[in-house]
Design an enzyme around this catalytic site. Structure first.
Site, PDB file in Angstrom:
ATOM      1  N   LYS A 154      29.889  15.291  -7.647  1.00  0.00           N
ATOM      2  CA  LYS A 154      29.710  13.832  -7.310  1.00  0.00           C
ATOM      3  C   LYS A 154      30.851  13.270  -6.253  1.00  0.00           C
ATOM      4  O   LYS A 154      31.919  13.975  -6.459  1.00  0.00           O
ATOM      5  CB  LYS A 154      30.186  13.209  -9.127  1.00  0.00           C
ATOM      6  CG  LYS A 154      30.080  11.737  -8.960  1.00  0.00           C
ATOM      7  CD  LYS A 154      30.260  11.132 -10.290  1.00  0.00           C
ATOM      8  CE  LYS A 154      30.201   9.620 -10.519  1.00  0.00           C
ATOM      9  NZ  LYS A 154      30.647   9.259 -12.096  1.00  0.00           N
ATOM     10  N   SER A 176      27.395   6.329 -13.731  1.00  0.00           N
ATOM     11  CA  SER A 176      27.381   6.319 -12.529  1.00  0.00           C
ATOM     12  C   SER A 176      27.037   7.346 -11.858  1.00  0.00           C
ATOM     13  O   SER A 176      27.077   7.532 -10.292  1.00  0.00           O
ATOM     14  CB  SER A 176      28.715   5.669 -11.977  1.00  0.00           C
ATOM     15  OG  SER A 176      29.632   6.873 -12.622  1.00  0.00           O
ATOM     16  N   SER A 178      29.126   7.666 -18.075  1.00  0.00           N
ATOM     17  CA  SER A 178      28.596   8.066 -16.601  1.00  0.00           C
ATOM     18  C   SER A 178      28.050   9.279 -16.543  1.00  0.00           C
ATOM     19  O   SER A 178      27.461   9.621 -15.292  1.00  0.00           O
ATOM     20  CB  SER A 178      29.785   7.703 -15.625  1.00  0.00           C
ATOM     21  OG  SER A 178      29.743   6.305 -15.450  1.00  0.00           O
TER      22      SER A 178
END
Lengths: 485, 95
Positions: free
Chosen positions: A78, A153, A177
């Site tokens: 990420k 997210s 997330s």
């Protein structure tokens, strides 16, 4: 099956017996990326050259007989984890041109374990969002239905795993997330106990809630990834010097005699009937495996959204004060004074959702409001934690839905921030209480959208999560299906 | 009303953000809706409850005061929008 469709443990067996090579695995992953990344948009940055170099090094190591936990395995990171020499944008314009001068501890651990880092994945700006729609670099689409969000997210990481554009990925989880996009994309996701994994080099959102964890194709892979990233880090003072068990050894153990708590507050009106049916299917499997499902109460559940959306923005408003256009990040051009430069850089560099949360947090911490908001929320947070402490006196793990609804349509909630916040209702509590949570795919809705079951356990009981999730996984066909891209 | 447009302007200044008139109106209405929702916390009696500041109990993390590796000036300045030698250059601060 192509190598990119396989799991870490399957590929590791093939690398060991010589039936595949790391460069061929990397080749199949990039071939898949060429084919479907245009439709899905999981990545902000692809690192093809570096990945093939790392894959060649993996093959040399394997020939020489040194094979580590992730040797030759293509993983995605990420884009809020610092990765030396390449951009780390956090999905924000303000970090568009930021090149990390060092590796986050988790990134270093992935490299040390032999992983082949193939790219940095898309995310809601500064991890603030539940849909990956707030990224400055464009939205990510759900591989199961390109008109829907992948969740957020860590939506880029979840979509990349689901679409076989990597073998496994790292995400971060401040209020769901990792787990909510795992559920929406039909993959396994784990948020470890607060302090289990070092946050050094993770761009801070809400420091008392943030935690890094894996997104994988099955539970055994999740355990393999957790083995690599867990542990104390002298560079991170909230990482905990507790021993790290071999999490993989928990996969495959049975759960006969276990008590699985079903909190009544998580099965209220508003849950999609297909989601409810899928979770009830998991309860049936648990009973068939010789464990007992019993109703429990987590009485402060209704307050999670209010607690979270005071505490997380408060911490964020403080953490994001560092983006001032001086040391790194975007600086607005102009001939004003220092204060003007700060305001212009931040106003042009941050997107609307980040500004909204900075505003909520700044307000909640400002003179005259601190007691009514931040202190009050921190007190109710303590009561919520006590809910969990007493629940785990009478059960081994807790089972809940991950999200009240499956993946929603792109744009459906972007104009109504409160509705977006309320969709996080079932994932916020683990971050607030600091306990670990895992999501395992458990079925599909009538529209063929994946549904994930969430298990939670006491602090540092990730082993139990691997155990119960792998026991259920063996009786669930959900992980075997693939999106038709 | 929980928060007026004037308060939104004041909080924006504290947060070092600038908004145009339309943004101020949008934020005033959205923040009001969000802050009204937070009122549900008022229903809970928290008298005598210690605020929870961290997810797990932590004691001070201390270590020996020995010099370790650090980033170094060059790498620390490598992302500066306006680096100058060993410094970060900024616009004028005082008259």
């Amino acid at each position: 099956m192509e190598p990119n469709e396989l799991t870490i443990h399957e590929l590791q067996a093939m690398l060991r017996d010589g039936t595949t090579k790391a460069v061929d695995i990397a080749g199949s992953v990039f071939k898949r990326i060429d084919a479907v990344e245009g439709a899905v948009h999981s990545y902000i940055t692809l690192l093809k050259d570096a990945a093939f170099q790392a894959a060649e090094a993996s093959d040399r190591n394997i020939r020489e007989g040194t094979i580590a936990a992730l040797t030759g395995i293509p993983v995605a990171i990420k884009d809020n984890m610092c990765t030396v020499g390449v951009p780390t944008t956090c999905g924000s314009r303000i970090l568009e041109n930021f090149t990390s001068p060092y590796d986050a501890t988790v990134v270093k651990k992935m490299r040390d374990a032999g992983a082949v880092i193939i790219g940095k994945t898309n995310m809601d700006e500064f991890a603030m969002g539940s849909s990956t729609e707030t990224s400055f670099f464009g939205i990510t689409r759900n591989p199961w239905d390109l008109e829907r969000v992948p969740g957020g997210s860590s939506g880029g990481s979840a979509a990349a795993v689901a679409a076989d554009m990597c073998i496994a990925a790292l995400g971060s989880d401040t209020g769901g997330s990792i787990r909510q996009p795992a559920s929406h994309c039909g993959v396994v996701g784990l948020k470890p106990t607060y302090g289990r994994v070092s946050r050094y080099g993770l761009v801070a959102f809400a420091s008392s809630l943030d935690q890094i964890g894996p997104l994988t194709k099955d539970v055994e892979d999740c355990a393999i990834m957790l083995n690599v990233i867990a542990g104390y880090d002298p560079k991170e003072s909230t990482s905990v010097p507790a021993p790290v068990p071999d999490y993989r050894s928990f996969a495959g153990r049975d759960i006969a005699g276990w008590k699985v708590g079903i909190p009544k507050e998580y099965f209220v009106a508003g849950i999609d009937p297909d989601v409810r049916a899928a979770i009830e299917g998991v309860m049936k499997i648990i009973e068939d495996l010789g464990a007992e499902c019993r109703e429990i109460s987590l009485p402060h559940t209704d307050y999670c959204v209010a607690i979270y959306y005071i505490i997380a923005p408060s911490e964020a408003s403080s953490n994001l004060a560092r983006y001032d256009g001086v040391r790194y990040g975007y600086r607005a051009k102009g001939d004003g004074e220092l204060l003007d430069m700060y305001k212009q850089s931040r106003s042009a560099g941050f997107g609307a959702e980040v500004k909204r949360r900075i505003m909520i947090g700044t307000y909640a911490l400002s003179a005259g409001y601190y007691d009514a908001y931040y202190k009050k929320a921190s007190q109710v947070r303590m009561l919520l934690r006590r809910d969990f402490d007493s629940a785990f006196e009478s059960c081994d793990v807790i089972l809940t839905p991950t999200s009240p609804v499956p993946a929603f349509r792109i744009g459906e909630k972007t104009d109504d921030p409160l509705q977006m916040y309320l969709s996080d209702i079932f994932t916020l509590s683990t971050n607030l209480a600091g306990v670990p949570g895992i999501v395992v795919p458990c079925g599909f809705t009538s529209k063929r959208l994946p549904v994930g079951a969430q298990f939670m356990a006491g602090h540092f009981e990730e082993g139990k999560l691997i155990q119960v999730a792998s026991a259920c996984e063996r009786h669930l066909a959900a992980t075997k299906r693939r999106p038709a891209l | 009303m929980k928060i007026s447009k004037e308060e939104v302007e004041y909080v924006a200044h504290l947060a070092r953000l600038d908004f145009n008139e339309k943004e101020k109106d949008t934020f005033t209405s959205q923040l009001n809706e969000i802050l009204m929702y937070m009122d549900i916390l008022g229903k809970i009696d928290t008298a005598g409850v210690e605020p929870m500041s961290h997810a797990i109990s932590l004691t001070n993390a201390l270590r020996e005061d020995v010099r370790g590796e650090s980033l170094g000036t060059e790498r620390a300045l490598s992302n500066a929008p306006d680096g100058a030698g060993e410094c970060f250059r900024v616009p004028r601060v005082i008259e």
